[in-house]
Every structure is written in C-alpha cells, then in structure tokens.
Design a protein around this motif. Structure first.
Motif: not given
Length: 458
Positions: A161-171
């Motif tokens: 879940x943290x990694x999926x949220x991190x993908x949004x931050x990288x966007x």
C-alpha cells in the motif's frame, strides 16, 4: 506542494513529509512513466500477488497515512480494515558519492538536462542517459526492500500500500525519487549550478588562452582570468533597472504541514519517557517532539503570513518570550494532561498555577500573564493617573469601596472582585477562586467596565 519540507544541508538526512492524499477514484495509481516504473519494480519483486492486491485496496480506501521520504527510506502508518495500525518502511539503496559525481557531470554535459533540472523539471530521457553513465535512478527488480511492523519477511499488504501511494507522489514530483537516492532538491540544484558556472569559467579561460596564442597559463594568469570573469559591484548595481522584476511570492499554504515521522532506526530506549536517571543521558519523548514540531509549523505559517502582509516592515517587532512565558503559550495549545504536567514541572509551577497562567494567556497573551504573575510598582505619575481614573469612573453614590492591596491592585470590600492595573495602562478584572486571585476577563481602558466584569463573574 501538499506536504512540508525540512532540510539540514550539512547532512544527508533531509526529509519531506506528504500529507495523506484523497483516495484515487476511477484511475490507476501511476500515470507517468516514473510512477509506472516504480510499481513495476514492486510487482516484479513480490513473490505473492495476494498482498499486492490487498495493498492496492488499502491504498484506494485511504488506509495509508502521511508519507515521510528521506534518503534510502520511505515511511508511513498503514491501517488494516479492523483498525490495527502498522508502521511500514520501504528501503532503496542510496547512490554513492562517485555515482552522484557521474550523474552531475552527465547532467552538466547536456545543456537540455541542466536547463530542465534548474527549471525543476525531470526529462524522461534523463534516466536513460544516467544509466549510460552507470547510474541507475529507478529501482530494479529486488531493489525495494520492505520493513513492516507486521513482521512479514516479504512485501506485505502494508508495504505494498505504501508503494502504491509512493507511485502517486512520484507522479506529482519526480524529484522525490532523487531524494530517496540521497540528494535533496535544493542540494542537487545548488551542485548543478556550481558545476555549470565552473565549467563555463574554464571554457572562458580556455578561449582566452587560445585567442592569445598560449596553450598553458601560469597560476597568476589563471587567477587574473578568474577575477576578470567576474562582474564588479558598480556594474551589477547599474543593471538593476534593466533586470526583470522578482517573481511574486508563492501563495500561502492553507494550513501548516504535518511533522515528520520519527526515524524507525531510533533506539526505543530513547523514546521511553522524560528522564533516564541522574547517570544517563536525557531521554526523548516521541509525543513531545511531535507536539513541538506541530507548534513550530503553526508558528512558521503565522510568521510567514505576517511577513507577506501589507506594511509589514512598519509593524513593531514582537518581544521575544521568556522560557516561562513560552511554556504558558505551549500549554495554552494543548489539552494533553501529561504534557501539561511536564510544562508545569519544567517551570517550577504547580498544576493549578499553570492553569491560571493559561487562562490569563488566552485573555491577553504576555501582557495578561505579567499582570497575573509579576509584582511591579507603577511610576508615581502612572499611579496618580490610575487613582484619578478610579475616582472619576463612578458617580459619588455608586462608587464601590476599594481597598489598596499593593501597588496597582485594588480589591472591592465585601466581594471577591479585584482590579489590577497593567503596565500598558489598562485595567484587568480579577476574582478570588479557591483562595487564589484569577483572571476574570479581558482588559479594559475604563476601570469601571473592568470591575463590572469582575463583579458579574463574582
């Protein structure tokens, strides 16, 4: 920017904390190739697809809290559907100093890269050119290493879940990837600027040497060329009228950012309580540190708002608070009984005394606190004005019987009301509660109005 950033440029422990964003609705977690490459490294690493599916669901349901990003690590608290919270970390190896040197040299060699980076843009082909220079920016298979409070040995639902949220931050901000790899945005741009200027200076000196027919320069000649490449102060100041105006300041945030998360690698013995005994070092308290960080963020936002207000430069500077005053200010901002007890003990007050001090602070800040706690003797002229104001505040038949209780204090006979005269010439209503004189209302310029408040409270 949704979160806050704190930096200490003398070290690599810069970190940024992003407030939990709203759950994504009707779209994938990654829209840019940065975010997609991040998720690819996750999905090709995990041995079991079930935790990834649960992690996606957690992220969509808003179960991931604020995300803290620091070199080599991202951290967040993730909640299961039953409300159980776990601290989850994902680690990514930092680039070495040699790798950063190669990356910066590569960026400076390509005008398009350095122009984009100085404009806070991350061109997609930057990754390919960095890889050609032997520097891998994006994580590969097996590079994302999980650590979670649920004690799973592989990627669990919480780290996923943290990694999926991190993908949004990288966007939203690809510079976050460079922070995980070990460089803050400010440090990276400063180093690029220094290298770019140094390279331009070397090119200028080389061009001058070729024009003069010399192949090599003596140290003195090099120093003279370096000085000649600069701009004297008179010339720089004369150019002020042709330079474009400074950009407008960025808009104020609507609210202070969240404090950074504590480092997961901190020894638990350092967060156990207020003290560790006479022989050991003082222990840190996580709750206290978070409270102080939250207070600092709120004060910083208020100071920034004041600084950007019209005619700010004409406003008087605020007096610096003493330790006792600041402790009351902090106490007025919390209802945590444990923190209040520590603030009282730290300033030599009983808890009841701190409660009265907080009441005074909420009525009038440092001025009201001084009226409560400080003994002062007005100058003869100020005392004469105070007595004259008392004498003219009532009609002859309505004047209460006032008894002087010290310099600048008058109590009303047969009541529990009192008037106090402040250093600023205002009058403060007081009443007696459980044997203590307590503030009864805000200050007034008219002693009769202040006494009416005190008598009403009585």
């Amino acid at each position: 920017m949704r979160g806050i950033r704190e930096s200490q440029e003398t070290r690599d422990d810069v970190e940024r904390t992003f407030a939990a964003p709203a759950p994504p609705r009707g779209r994938g977690f990654a829209q840019t190739w940065w975010g997609k490459a991040w998720l690819k490294a996750l999905e090709e690493t995990a041995l079991d697809g079930a935790p990834l599916a649960t992690g996606r669901r957690h992220a969509r349901e808003g179960a991931v809290g604020a995300v803290t990003v620091r070199p080599g690590r991202i951290t967040a608290v993730v909640q299961d559907r039953d409300g159980t919270a776990y601290r989850s970390d994902v680690l990514l190896q930092r680039l070495s100093e040699e790798e950063w040197d190669r990356f910066l040299d590569m960026a400076v060699d390509r005008a398009g890269h350095i122009a984009a980076l100085l404009d806070r843009e991350m061109p997609p082909h930057l990754v390919e050119d960095a890889a050609a220079a032997g520097v891998e920016l994006l994580p590969g298979i097996g590079d994302l290493e999980p650590e979670c409070g649920c004690e799973a040995w592989d990627h669990c639902a919480h780290s996923a879940a943290l990694c999926y949220q991190m993908a949004r931050l990288l966007d939203e901000d690809p510079f976050v990837l460079l922070l995980i790899r070990g460089r803050s945005e400010r440090r990276l741009l400063d180093e690029l600027h220094v290298r770019s200027v140094a390279r331009a200076s070397r090119a200028s000196r080389a061009g001058g040497a070729r024009a003069g027919g010399t192949e090599e320069e003596t140290p003195d000649a090099q120093a003279a060329a370096s000085e000649a490449a600069g701009v004297d102060a008179v010339t720089a100041f004369a150019a002020r009228d042709i330079l474009p105006p400074l950009p407008a300041p960025p808009p104020l945030p609507r609210e202070p950012g969240q404090p950074p998360a504590l480092d997961a690698e901190t020894d638990p013995s350092l967060t156990a309580g207020p003290s560790s005994g006479a022989d050991g070092p003082p222990e840190m308290d996580a709750d206290v540190l978070e409270f102080l960080a939250t207070d600092a963020a709120a004060r910083a936002l208020r100071m920034l708002s004041d600084a950007l207000a019209p005619d700010h430069e004409q406003q008087p500077m605020e007096a610096e608070l003493t330790l006792r005053q600041d402790s009351v200010r902090l106490a007025a901002a919390t209802s945590d009984t444990r923190l209040l007890a520590r603030l009282a003990a730290g300033t030599g007050r009983q808890r009841a005394e701190l409660d009265l001090a907080v009441r005074a602070w909420r009525l009038g800040g440092a001025a009201a606190l001084a009226v409560l706690e400080d003994d002062w003797t007005p100058e003869p002229e100020a005392l004469a004005r105070a007595r004259a104001a008392l004498g003219t505040a009532w009609e002859d038949g309505d004047r209460p019987l006032l008894r002087a209780m010290g310099a600048g204090r008058w109590s009303v006979a047969d009541t529990s009301a009192q008037l106090r005269y402040g250093r600023d010439g205002r009058w403060w209503p007081y009443r007696k509660e459980r044997g203590r004189w307590a503030p009864a209302g805000p200050a007034a310029h008219d002693p009769a109005a202040a006494l009416a408040d005190a008598l009403d409270e009585s």
